[in-house]
Design a protein around this motif. Structure first.
Motif, PDB file in Angstrom:
ATOM      1  N   ALA A   6       0.834  -1.203   0.000  1.00 22.08           N
ATOM      2  CA  ALA A   6       0.000   0.000   0.000  1.00 22.08           C
ATOM      3  C   ALA A   6       0.871   1.258   0.000  1.00 22.08           C
ATOM      4  O   ALA A   6       0.543   2.252  -0.658  1.00 22.08           O
ATOM      5  CB  ALA A   6      -0.924  -0.009   1.215  1.00 22.08           C
ATOM      6  N   SER A   9       2.273   1.799  -3.441  1.00 22.71           N
ATOM      7  CA  SER A   9       1.200   2.338  -4.280  1.00 22.71           C
ATOM      8  C   SER A   9       1.016   3.830  -4.026  1.00 22.71           C
ATOM      9  O   SER A   9       0.797   4.605  -4.966  1.00 22.71           O
ATOM     10  CB  SER A   9      -0.102   1.587  -3.979  1.00 22.71           C
ATOM     11  OG  SER A   9      -1.154   2.070  -4.774  1.00 22.71           O
ATOM     12  N   TYR A 234      -1.427  -1.894  -5.452  1.00 19.45           N
ATOM     13  CA  TYR A 234      -2.708  -1.763  -4.753  1.00 19.45           C
ATOM     14  C   TYR A 234      -3.534  -3.047  -4.835  1.00 19.45           C
ATOM     15  O   TYR A 234      -4.011  -3.571  -3.817  1.00 19.45           O
ATOM     16  CB  TYR A 234      -3.462  -0.583  -5.353  1.00 19.45           C
ATOM     17  CG  TYR A 234      -4.929  -0.495  -5.013  1.00 19.45           C
ATOM     18  CD1 TYR A 234      -5.355  -0.341  -3.705  1.00 19.45           C
ATOM     19  CD2 TYR A 234      -5.896  -0.525  -6.029  1.00 19.45           C
ATOM     20  CE1 TYR A 234      -6.696  -0.234  -3.403  1.00 19.45           C
ATOM     21  CE2 TYR A 234      -7.238  -0.410  -5.731  1.00 19.45           C
ATOM     22  CZ  TYR A 234      -7.631  -0.264  -4.417  1.00 19.45           C
ATOM     23  OH  TYR A 234      -8.970  -0.163  -4.119  1.00 19.45           O
ATOM     24  N   ARG A 252      -2.902   4.810   0.884  1.00 19.49           N
ATOM     25  CA  ARG A 252      -2.729   5.326  -0.482  1.00 19.49           C
ATOM     26  C   ARG A 252      -2.936   6.838  -0.537  1.00 19.49           C
ATOM     27  O   ARG A 252      -2.300   7.530  -1.328  1.00 19.49           O
ATOM     28  CB  ARG A 252      -3.724   4.630  -1.430  1.00 19.49           C
ATOM     29  CG  ARG A 252      -3.183   3.360  -2.015  1.00 19.49           C
ATOM     30  CD  ARG A 252      -4.291   2.528  -2.647  1.00 19.49           C
ATOM     31  NE  ARG A 252      -5.007   3.196  -3.713  1.00 19.49           N
ATOM     32  CZ  ARG A 252      -4.676   3.144  -5.011  1.00 19.49           C
ATOM     33  NH1 ARG A 252      -3.595   2.481  -5.398  1.00 19.49           N
ATOM     34  NH2 ARG A 252      -5.416   3.726  -5.931  1.00 19.49           N
TER      35      ARG A 252
END
Length: 295
Positions: A6, A9, A234, A252
């Motif tokens: 995460a 991402s 993701y 994110r």
């Protein structure tokens, strides 16, 4: 492990926002958006071609499976169209925090739809997230971007809402299909739908006598590169056991730090101190949510 993906991402999304801003400033938004979707589809095309060579249509090989991905493409279309126009006209240091409000919306959906439960540390983080959105609304008013009076603010909020819907839908899709297949087929359908939508919008713009001429910029090529990398990380995070869509989505949104710094240093945007306080509140909110996920 899913927290690490995460974070990767988030970093890619930060550079993705910068490339979008560089591409759409004084440029034709619809042209930039169309090239973005086409390039992303080309990047993911080996997954589709490889499956077809092995006799697989992917997504369980059913029309229903592909229909679910078409629905995903429609949702993203409804997020990207207002989002690209908003980022063209809003300062990065305002648009970024508004976009970062998505996890609050995702959280409410995750609790209601998926039955996710948060502890008190995470709830404190959510309250700070709401406070951050309130602060940025006050700052925006100083720069002439009132939440009530600015259409660009409203478009940014609309993009955030549809982005939250997309995130919740992703969790459902990834329980049924392989992450790479979802991304590849979604990219293909997205480019086709975006092409049709842009043809219609282009005619409306021409009838109205408006529009901006398109000019090529190399930053356009980097939009799909950073977005594809962000989506791969993701989708993989969401596919891992015990991952929580509310926490992945909140991490994110930490991507806001990257364009924020760029907006201050390179674009010399105003009210830096007040926006830095707001960003600090937002980052504390994200940190509490991550810490809470380990308790």
């Amino acid at each position: 492990m899913w927290v690490g993906f995460a974070i990767v991402s988030a970093l890619c999304l930060g550079f993705y926002d910068i490339m979008k801003k560089l591409s759409v400033r004084g440029n034709d938004v619809l042209g930039v958006l169309l090239l973005n979707t086409v390039f992303e589809a080309l990047l993911m095309s080996p997954v589709i071609v490889g499956g077809l060579l092995h006799g697989s249509m992917g997504l369980d090989g059913t029309a229903a499976g592909h229909g679910l991905i078409v629905a995903k493409a429609v949702i993203v279309l409804l997020s990207w169209l207002p989002g690209y126009f908003a980022i063209k006209h809003l300062p990065l240091t305002i648009q970024g925090p508004i976009n970062a409000s998505r996890p609050v919306m995702v959280l409410l959906g995750a609790v209601v739809i998926f039955g996710e439960r948060l502890n008190w540390v995470q709830w404190v983080g959510i309250l700070l997230g709401f406070a951050s959105l309130f602060f940025i609304s006050r700052i925006g008013s100083r720069e002439g971007f009132s939440f009530r009076g600015s259409r660009w603010i409203m478009l940014s909020i609309a993009a955030a809402v549809m982005g939250a819907v997309s995130a919740l839908y992703d969790k459902y899709l990834l329980k049924r299909f392989d992450p790479l297949e979802v991304q590849a087929w979604y990219s293909l359908y997205q480019s086709l739908l975006m092409g049709c939508a842009i043809l219609v919008l282009r005619r409306l713009v021409r009838r109205g006598g408006g529009g901006t001429r398109f000019s090529w910029r190399w930053s356009i090529l980097f939009i799909p590169l950073f977005l594809t990398a962000a989506d791969i990380a993701y989708f993989h995070a969401l596919s891992l056991p015990d991952s929580m869509i509310s926490i992945v989505s909140m991490i994110r949104r930490g991507s806001v730090v990257v364009p924020f710094v760029y907006g201050v240093v390179a674009l010399h945007e105003r009210n830096v101190r007040a926006k830095l306080v707001d960003l600090t509140v937002l980052m504390v909110s994200l940190a509490l949510l991550v810490i809470g996920s380990t308790l």
